[in-house]
Structure formats: C-alpha cells, structure tokens
Design a protein around this motif. Structure first.
Motif, PDB file in Angstrom:
ATOM      1  N   GLY A 364       0.850  -1.183   0.000  1.00  0.00           N
ATOM      2  CA  GLY A 364       0.000   0.000   0.000  1.00  0.00           C
ATOM      3  C   GLY A 364       0.885   1.231   0.000  1.00  0.00           C
ATOM      4  N   THR A 368      -2.996   5.425   0.165  1.00  0.00           N
ATOM      5  CA  THR A 368      -3.999   4.363   0.222  1.00  0.00           C
ATOM      6  C   THR A 368      -3.966   3.660   1.575  1.00  0.00           C
ATOM      7  N   SER A 371      -3.611  -2.292  -0.250  1.00  0.00           N
ATOM      8  CA  SER A 371      -4.145  -2.436  -1.603  1.00  0.00           C
ATOM      9  C   SER A 371      -4.009  -3.846  -2.159  1.00  0.00           C
ATOM     10  N   TYR A 392     -10.343  -2.068  -3.875  1.00  0.00           N
ATOM     11  CA  TYR A 392      -9.199  -1.762  -4.735  1.00  0.00           C
ATOM     12  C   TYR A 392      -9.263  -2.634  -5.992  1.00  0.00           C
ATOM     13  N   LEU A 424      -8.825   5.606   0.500  1.00  0.00           N
ATOM     14  CA  LEU A 424      -8.128   6.269  -0.596  1.00  0.00           C
ATOM     15  C   LEU A 424      -8.045   7.765  -0.312  1.00  0.00           C
ATOM     16  N   THR A 446      -0.296   4.617  -9.202  1.00  0.00           N
ATOM     17  CA  THR A 446       0.573   4.477  -8.029  1.00  0.00           C
ATOM     18  C   THR A 446       2.047   4.763  -8.307  1.00  0.00           C
TER      19      THR A 446
END
Length: 564
Positions: A364, A368, A371, A392, A424, A446
């Motif tokens: 993650g 976030t 994830s 996710y 998020l 990301t």
C-alpha cells in the motif's frame, strides 16, 4: 465491533471476501467517538494500549483510560485556540501521548500531521508554510526544539508549541526543562490543569460542528523525486479502510496484543498501531526504545508480553534470522506480516523454518490503505504481494494506458469508476496539478510497477519515480539532491538507490565536483556530514561516487538508469 461497520465479517475464501466485503459508512463518522468512546462504554476495562520503554517503565491503558485522557487533551487543545480544521503536527516518536493526542484532535475536528523527529529547520519551515500548521506537539529534544523554535520565526501560521517529556509516566517537564523551553507549554501539566469550565466547553461541542466525513482528519508529507514532499490528505473515513489491514491481513484478534514496528511519524504507524486494531478490539503494543535499536529486543518483548500478532518491514526479519532465536519462546505470536519493501524468498523460507509460520506480505502507499495482500489461510507465493483488497479494483497499465497481459509488467493502478472509497486519499493538499497527475482517466496511478501471474497474484518489480526505500524509510531523490547542491564542492549530482543486503536499498550519490575539489575519503565524509546536518539524517548517502560527468539524454535530463 466489526459488525458495527461491516455487512458481513466472515467469508468462505478470497473470492467471497473480495466480492462481498462491504463497509457500512456512518454519517459523520469520527474515530474518537464512534470507536474509542463506544468501546470505553461497552468494554471499559479492555486493554487498548500496552506501552513500555527500555527504562523499565510500563503503562497499560484501557479504552476507558484513553477516553478520559483524550477528553482532557481535547479540552486543553481547545483552550489553546486549536479548533476544527486546524493543522497540528505531532512529533512524538513512540510516546504514549501520541495516541492520546491524535484521538483528542480527532474529537475536536482538527487535522493531524504525524512527523518524524529527524526533521531539521528547513524541513519544518517547508511543512509549516505549505500546510499552515498552527501548533506542534513534540517530544522534548534539545536539537529538535531548537529547529522548531528557529522555524517558528519564519512561519506566521505557527502559534503554539506544546512539549512532551521523553521519559516518565504522567511526568511533565521539570522546572529546569521548563525554564530552558520558555516558548513551550507542557502537555502533561496542561491536561492536568484543565478546568471544569474547559471540559464543559469541550463536551458542549455538537457532533455536527466537529467533523464531516469529507473533512481532513489526517495528512502526511510524502517524498517524491521531482519535487519537494507532497501533502497527502485523508478524510475522517480513512480509519474504516484499515479494517482489512488489521483483521484480514495482520489477523489481529479481539483481546489480543498487536505489535507493528514503526515510529509514529510514519504512515505505517496508523496502519498497525491504531485504527484497524482498535476497531477489531485488539490492544496495541508499543516499545519506546532510546538506546541503539536491536531487533532481537522485539522477540524478548513478544515473549514477555505474549504478543499475538506482529508486523515489520523485511529489514527487521533480515536481522532476526541472523540471531539465535532458539532460546526464546515466541509461540504466542500466531501471525506475522510485512510491508514497506519486497520480501525475499530466502527470508520467507528461513523465517518459516525458525518460527513454523509464514510471513504474509502486503502492499500500500501513504495515499492508500492496504491495496494488495495475502488473504487468510490462502496459498502464499513467496515474494508475491498477493491479491487486491476489497474496493481496490487493481489492474496493470502500460505506458500507452492499455491493460497488460498476465506476465507483462505494468503500472499498478486503481480503477476509480465507482468513485472514492474509505482509505483512498482525497488529494494532494492545495495542489490540483499534482493530484491530476496521479488521478486521471478513471484511475489512481501508483507509480509502482508489477506483473500478475495466471492465478491473479501480483509481483512487484520497482517504482517508476525512483523513491528509495531504505529500512522502511521512503526517501525522495530530489530532496537529497537539493541538499547536496548546497555543498560548495558539488556542481552536479544524481541520487539513486543502491541494493543493500540488510536495508534493502541505500542512498547513493553520484557527484561531479566543482573546480578546486578533488575526490578523497575526507571529502566523502564531509559531504555525508553536511547532508545529515541539513536534512533528516536517514537521508544521507551511504555511497558517494565521483565522476567527471553524468550521463544525460538529448534534452539534458540525467539518465539515472545508466548510473544505477
């Protein structure tokens, strides 16, 4: 209290979990009231926090204790002019006052910015000026206090400095310390001296006037590679995103005791030392060490306090497998997990040999919650990040924005076609351009790359923005380069990651020297010392290389891949 927030808490397998996990989002959710105060009434004597340090001091707080202390802290903060929407920075390392302070600030609707104690004046000024920080609550540290006091002169928004003693339980600054820090208000004394009128003023706050779900509750400055740190902001629903983190990845249990290795200045702390754990009614264990940290001390704490679940970056496991652990009984710990950097198959297998347990990896970001992770008792593939968390909808895109096939490397992105969801981030504070650079075309990008196998497991390959992960710290190359360029010997430089068997990665500086300077061991030490003094010490380059020139593209950009 999981039933309070989930439509369903038990699942047949991963597929059932991913499809049918649903959060019941309350109106005006506030973790301070809806979790801490709820549990204080429901289970007043249940343990919430077990804190100890290496000075033989120990403190156990129940949920009732946390409620009462956070109420007094909230009344104190209000009396200092801190109110809904104000940014307050907490630099409290591993002091138990962090938990009291963050809950108190949630209760009055303020926005919390946890930060590391290794910040320098330059770091503090940048943060205060970009987030309009109104107050700083910090552990008494002479050098840190000096930096903060110097920064305050340049920061119009910074009005209040609140001090916390580094040692002792419910012990404020002594007379000598108070005299030395005349600009500071003592937190312990302030809470103790809260009047009935101040408490009443706090209790009279209307829930509607405290916070809304979309208000800012928590923010972190996170390192980048092409700019100064960005301020990631989360709303009041963020804690609900960590139910998966605690209950389904770390597998904490009601009445258990969980240990996550993280300083409170880093995002990992609220992942493993607060939100999800308390929602699951699991106590949090904190080891506040001051002497040189030795990972084996953690095993001793697990044995002594009967800790039931543990999470740490792979660096910690790499240290532990080098120790003789046969003399310790850590069988109370049923679940082991890791995140922050890739876990090698060698470490995974060695730890399983030593403990009889597997390490469950997760992934993650500051932006976030968890994830990707290894769910429940499903098969683990050593080295894999696992599969996506609920909400996710993760996929992989190539540079053209197209989904890649299994086995092909692509950027990890989150499908946002159903909008935002608990966990998020909202945006980068006051920076629409940076927010749009990562949230566009229906996805959150990301900047991390991976490939997916035919069974749906994700495998991390690296970042496309060169953030260095050293022993769990995230270090932006641009930040280090900016400091290096202030040294008179440096005319040009590039900072990259170099592999390290213990830390995962270390900072490497490739430098072109100015005239009248020649490469030498003395110069290397001088440059390293300069970086340590100018910015947070953990960012200094452990490797320094001198070159006559740096490789560049036709447009003049440094080719870091060639340097690596």
């Amino acid at each position: 209290m999981l039933e309070q927030f989930l439509e369903k808490t038990e699942f047949l397998n991963y597929d059932d979990f991913f499809k049918n996990y649903k959060i019941k989002v309350p109106q005006n959710f506030n973790f301070g009231y809806d979790v801490v105060d709820y549990l204080a009434e429901k289970s007043p004597d249940a343990k919430a926090l077990v804190w100890c340090n290496d000075n033989d001091e120990e403190l156990t707080l129940t949920f009732k204790d946390v409620k009462e202390r956070s109420d007094r802290a909230a009344a104190f903060f209000l009396s200092q002019g801190i109110k809904r929407g104000d940014f307050v920075m907490l630099i409290l390392q591993r002091r138990y006052e962090f938990w009291i302070s963050i809950i108190a600030l949630h209760k009055i609707g303020a926005a919390v910015i946890p930060a590391t104690h290794m910040l320098t004046k330059e770091d503090i000024v940048f943060r205060c000026q970009n987030a309009f920080i109104k107050a700083i609550v910090a552990v008494d540290d002479r050098e840190l206090f000096k930096y903060i006091e110097e920064a305050k002169k340049e920061c119009e928004s910074l009005k209040t400095l609140i001090a916390c003693a580094p040692f002792g339980i419910d012990k404020g600054l002594d007379e000598k310390e108070q005299a030395e820090h005349s600009q500071w208000i003592d937190l312990t004394r302030g809470m103790k001296n809260v009047s009935n009128e101040q408490l009443e003023a706090f209790y009279k706050l209307s829930r509607n006037d405290i916070s809304k779900n979309d208000d800012i509750s928590l923010a972190y400055f996170t390192s980048g590679t092409t700019s100064h740190p960005k301020l990631v902001i989360h709303n009041f629903l963020y804690p609900l995103g960590h139910i998966v983190t605690a209950s389904y990845w770390q597998q904490v249990k009601k009445g258990g005791l969980h240990l996550t290795v993280a300083d409170t200045g880093w995002g990992k702390a609220v992942w493993g030392k607060l939100y999800g754990q308390w929602i699951a009614e699991c106590a949090v264990f904190v080891y506040d060490y001051h002497a040189k940290f030795k990972p084996v001390d953690l095993i001793q704490q697990i044995e002594k306090h009967k800790i039931t679940s543990f999470c740490a970056p792979p660096t910690i496991y790499r240290f532990l497998i080098q120790e003789d652990l046969s003399k310790y009984d850590f069988s109370s710990c049923e679940h082991w997990s890791t995140a922050g950097e890739p876990l090698s198959e060698e470490v995974f297998n060695k730890w399983k040999e030593i403990s009889g347990k597997e390490i469950r990896e997760g992934f993650g970001q500051t932006e976030t919650t968890l994830s990707l992770f290894n769910y429940g008792n499903e098969k683990i593939k050593p080295g894999s990040l696992g599969k996506p968390s609920p909400y996710y909808n993760v996929t992989l895109l190539n540079e053209e924005g197209n989904e890649v096939q299994d086995g092909e490397v692509g950027e990890i992105v989150v499908d946002m076609s159903n909008g935002n969801f608990p966990g998020l981030f909202m945006s980068y504070f006051a920076d629409e351009a940076k927010t749009k650079s990562v949230m566009h075309d229906g996805y959150y990008h990301t900047s991390d790359n991976a490939w997916r196998d035919e069974e749906g497991y994700f495998w991390f390959t690296g970042r496309n923005d060169d953030v260095i992960k050293c022993s769990g710290y995230r270090i932006g190359t641009f930040e280090v380069e900016s400091v290096l360029m202030q040294h008179p010997a440096v005319v040009e430089c590039a900072v990259t990651a170099a592999p390290d068997p213990v830390r995962g990665q270390v900072v490497k500086a490739t430098i072109v020297l100015a005239k009248n300077y020649s490469p030498s061991d003395e110069l290397v030490k001088d440059i390293q010392s300069f970086v340590k003094k100018t910015t947070a010490p953990y960012k200094y380059p452990r490797i320094v290389e001198f070159r006559d020139s740096l490789p560049k593209t036709i447009s003049g950009k440094i080719m870091r891949k060639d340097i690596k």
